[in-house]
Design an enzyme around this catalytic site. Structure first.
Site, PDB file in Angstrom:
ATOM      1  N   ASP A   1       0.809  -1.225   0.000  1.00 45.24           N
ATOM      2  CA  ASP A   1       0.000   0.000   0.000  1.00 45.24           C
ATOM      3  C   ASP A   1       0.840   1.272   0.000  1.00 45.24           C
ATOM      4  O   ASP A   1       0.462   2.290   0.576  1.00 45.24           O
ATOM      5  CB  ASP A   1      -0.979   0.000   1.190  1.00 45.24           C
ATOM      6  CG  ASP A   1      -1.723  -1.316   1.269  1.00 45.24           C
ATOM      7  OD1 ASP A   1      -2.219  -1.755   0.232  1.00 45.24           O
ATOM      8  OD2 ASP A   1      -1.786  -1.908   2.360  1.00 45.24           O
TER       9      ASP A   1
ATOM     10  N   LYS B   1       2.061   1.777  -5.194  1.00 46.63           N
ATOM     11  CA  LYS B   1       2.653   1.165  -6.400  1.00 46.63           C
ATOM     12  C   LYS B   1       1.725   1.310  -7.599  1.00 46.63           C
ATOM     13  O   LYS B   1       2.177   1.571  -8.711  1.00 46.63           O
ATOM     14  CB  LYS B   1       2.925  -0.333  -6.169  1.00 46.63           C
ATOM     15  CG  LYS B   1       4.020  -0.622  -5.176  1.00 46.63           C
ATOM     16  CD  LYS B   1       4.213  -2.124  -4.997  1.00 46.63           C
ATOM     17  CE  LYS B   1       3.033  -2.812  -4.334  1.00 46.63           C
ATOM     18  NZ  LYS B   1       2.771  -2.390  -2.955  1.00 46.63           N
TER      19      LYS B   1
ATOM     20  N   GLY C   1      -4.159  -5.493  -3.431  1.00 47.63           N
ATOM     21  CA  GLY C   1      -5.102  -4.627  -4.141  1.00 47.63           C
ATOM     22  C   GLY C   1      -4.388  -3.362  -4.534  1.00 47.63           C
ATOM     23  O   GLY C   1      -3.926  -2.620  -3.688  1.00 47.63           O
ATOM     24  N   HIS C   2      -4.245  -3.124  -5.835  1.00 46.88           N
ATOM     25  CA  HIS C   2      -3.572  -1.906  -6.287  1.00 46.88           C
ATOM     26  C   HIS C   2      -4.607  -0.887  -6.727  1.00 46.88           C
ATOM     27  O   HIS C   2      -5.504  -1.189  -7.509  1.00 46.88           O
ATOM     28  CB  HIS C   2      -2.631  -2.230  -7.453  1.00 46.88           C
ATOM     29  CG  HIS C   2      -1.437  -3.034  -7.032  1.00 46.88           C
ATOM     30  ND1 HIS C   2      -0.513  -3.531  -7.914  1.00 46.88           N
ATOM     31  CD2 HIS C   2      -1.021  -3.401  -5.799  1.00 46.88           C
ATOM     32  CE1 HIS C   2       0.427  -4.174  -7.236  1.00 46.88           C
ATOM     33  NE2 HIS C   2       0.125  -4.118  -5.958  1.00 46.88           N
TER      34      HIS C   2
ATOM     35  N   GLN D   1       2.626  -6.286  -2.750  1.00 49.61           N
ATOM     36  CA  GLN D   1       2.971  -6.239  -1.319  1.00 49.61           C
ATOM     37  C   GLN D   1       4.184  -5.319  -1.106  1.00 49.61           C
ATOM     38  O   GLN D   1       4.373  -4.383  -1.867  1.00 49.61           O
ATOM     39  CB  GLN D   1       3.252  -7.641  -0.771  1.00 49.61           C
ATOM     40  CG  GLN D   1       2.006  -8.451  -0.481  1.00 49.61           C
ATOM     41  CD  GLN D   1       1.459  -9.169  -1.688  1.00 49.61           C
ATOM     42  OE1 GLN D   1       2.178  -9.559  -2.571  1.00 49.61           O
ATOM     43  NE2 GLN D   1       0.155  -9.364  -1.737  1.00 49.61           N
TER      44      GLN D   1
HETATM   45  P1  IMP Z   1      -1.835 -12.901   3.406  1.00 48.51           P
HETATM   46  O1  IMP Z   1      -0.895 -12.415   2.358  1.00 48.51           O
HETATM   47  O2  IMP Z   1      -3.288 -12.726   3.001  1.00 48.51           O
HETATM   48  O3  IMP Z   1      -1.526 -14.298   3.844  1.00 48.51           O
HETATM   49  O4  IMP Z   1      -1.660 -11.989   4.697  1.00 48.51           O
HETATM   50  C1  IMP Z   1      -0.468 -11.982   5.461  1.00 48.51           C
HETATM   51  C2  IMP Z   1      -0.140 -10.570   5.910  1.00 48.51           C
HETATM   52  O5  IMP Z   1       0.212  -9.783   4.771  1.00 48.51           O
HETATM   53  C3  IMP Z   1      -1.295  -9.806   6.571  1.00 48.51           C
HETATM   54  O6  IMP Z   1      -0.748  -8.935   7.543  1.00 48.51           O
HETATM   55  C4  IMP Z   1      -1.891  -8.998   5.420  1.00 48.51           C
HETATM   56  O7  IMP Z   1      -2.575  -7.875   5.888  1.00 48.51           O
HETATM   57  C5  IMP Z   1      -0.619  -8.630   4.685  1.00 48.51           C
HETATM   58  N1  IMP Z   1      -0.812  -8.332   3.246  1.00 48.51           N
HETATM   59  C6  IMP Z   1      -0.855  -9.223   2.222  1.00 48.51           C
HETATM   60  N2  IMP Z   1      -0.995  -8.603   1.051  1.00 48.51           N
HETATM   61  C7  IMP Z   1      -1.025  -7.289   1.308  1.00 48.51           C
HETATM   62  C8  IMP Z   1      -1.117  -6.122   0.490  1.00 48.51           C
HETATM   63  O8  IMP Z   1      -1.205  -6.174  -0.733  1.00 48.51           O
HETATM   64  N3  IMP Z   1      -1.128  -4.918   1.136  1.00 48.51           N
HETATM   65  C9  IMP Z   1      -1.008  -4.837   2.493  1.00 48.51           C
HETATM   66  N4  IMP Z   1      -0.903  -5.894   3.293  1.00 48.51           N
HETATM   67  C10 IMP Z   1      -0.916  -7.115   2.709  1.00 48.51           C
HETATM   68 MG    MG Z   2      -2.727  -2.408  -1.638  1.00 38.14          MG
END
Ligand code: IMP
Ligand code: MG
Length: 337
Positions: free
Chosen positions: A13, A16, A42-43, A176
């Site tokens: 977040d 990007k 989510g972009h 991420q």
């Molecule tokens: P997971 O990727 O859904 O398994 O989540 C693991 C951790 O990564 C959690 O703290 C999520 O909130 C964080 N996370 C995963 N993808 C994103 C992203 O695109 N943006 C922000 N946090 C993310």
């Molecule tokens: Mg995002």
């Protein structure tokens, strides 16, 4: 440069999506490929005047002539990708690597109900982690096994490598951020895969030497959704006083807020071998700089911040985003590279 990659420097977040959309429109790459974990990301981009979150298709979709690719390392949720194909009208511009592993309903159920994942780690519930487990266990279904995806199947590494051989521009979209890397982040409070440039290159089938520029994106403040260490975190009250209230694109959860983390930034630049920095949200630390489109027009506070970041990470800041509007990005590559 022929092959540019955009990565996140903090906990995702960082903005990007804005930077990728800008590069997709401005540099007019022939191919834009999405790397990273899957639908957990989510972009945000502006599409037809509206802010939308994209979870599967590359943000390069804003350029109507670019070919859009999803690399083999990316987990695909057929329902989500098909919905985005319809919504953004990308049709056969999209190619999905036939080797992408599929997120199944059972993976989402586990991700949403498992005590450890949902409560302790605070995952997005998108099924990404459990699908990754299935892939590693050699039990996953691949994109080539899903009839509805047949018309989109592609050989992503072949398309990308051949385009680079022809000297065409390619843009790689990481997801991420550094702090969420399974290898280098705040384990166990991380996502289910490495989220640095080398992993993204592997996701789309490019060797390390193929990447010419790595643009690392930082916000002027940090945010984090889900659990885990957050050294520069500030209280919700303090964040509100600074006018910072954000919600996750995928989960709608309120994001925790912190100050810019210079130590983390330095390490993220090192491990990503970043060659440029994109700094978003400069208006949050200097409201007078909001909407400015030239570096000279930035306030003293904003300029000082840019200089400090460059000083600490020792890489040029080539992009400064001054508001959420698509046009409000200062591109300094011509002066700094
Ligand atoms: P997971 O990727 O859904 O398994 O989540 C693991 C951790 O990564 C959690 O703290 C999520 O909130 C964080 N996370 C995963 N993808 C994103 C992203 O695109 N943006 C922000 N946090 C993310
Ligand atoms: Mg995002």
């Amino acid at each position: 440069m022929p092959c540019t990659m955009v990565v996140g420097g903090f906990w995702g977040d960082e903005g990007k999506g804005r930077i990728i959309a800008y590069l997709a429109e401005h540099d007019n790459p022939r191919l834009v490929a999405r790397a990273g974990v899957g639908t957990n990301a989510g972009h945000s981009i502006v599409f037809q005047g509206e802010v939308v979150g994209v979870r599967q298709i590359p943000c390069g979709l804003v350029n109507p002539t670019a070919r859009l690719l999803i690399g083999a390392g990316v987990l695909v949720d057929p329902m989500i990708v098909l919905e985005e194909i319809r919504r953004f009208g990308v049709g056969d511009r999209l190619g999905i690597d036939e080797r992408c592993a599929i997120i199944e309903e059972s993976h989402k159920l586990v991700d949403k109900t498992d005590e450890h994942l949902k409560k302790y780690i605070g995952t997005t519930g998108s099924g990404s982690g459990p699908a990754q487990v299935a892939r590693v266990s050699r039990k996953a279904c691949l994109a080539r096994d899903v009839p509805e995806l047949k018309r989109y199947l592609a050989d992503v590494p072949l398309e990308l490598n051949e385009a680079l051989d022809r000297g065409e521009e390619v843009l790689i979209e990481g997801t991420q951020g550094f702090g969420l890397s399974l290898l280098y982040g705040t384990y166990p409070f991380v996502t289910s895969k490495d989220t640095t440039a080398s992993a993204f290159a592997a996701d789309v089938g490019l060797g390390p030497g193929r990447i010419d520029e790595v643009v690392i994106t930082f916000k002027t403040f940090t945010t984090r959704v889900g659990e885990g260490p957050f050294p520069t975190e500030i209280s919700q009250e303090e964040a509100e006083a600074r006018g910072i209230v954000e919600y996750g694109v995928v989960t709608g959860r309120r994001r925790r807020v912190g100050l810019f983390d210079f130590e983390l930034a330095k390490r993220a630049v090192m491990i990503n071998n970043a060659t440029q920095v994109a700094l978003t949200g400069i208006d949050r630390i200097d409201p007078g700089s909001r909407g400015k489109t030239r570096y000279e027009e930035l306030g003293e506070e904003a300029k000082r911040f840019v200089e400090k970041v460059e000083d600490v990470v020792d890489v040029p800041v080539t992009f400064v985003s001054t508001s959420p509007e698509p046009g409000h990005i200062i591109d300094m590559r011509a002066e700094k590279l």
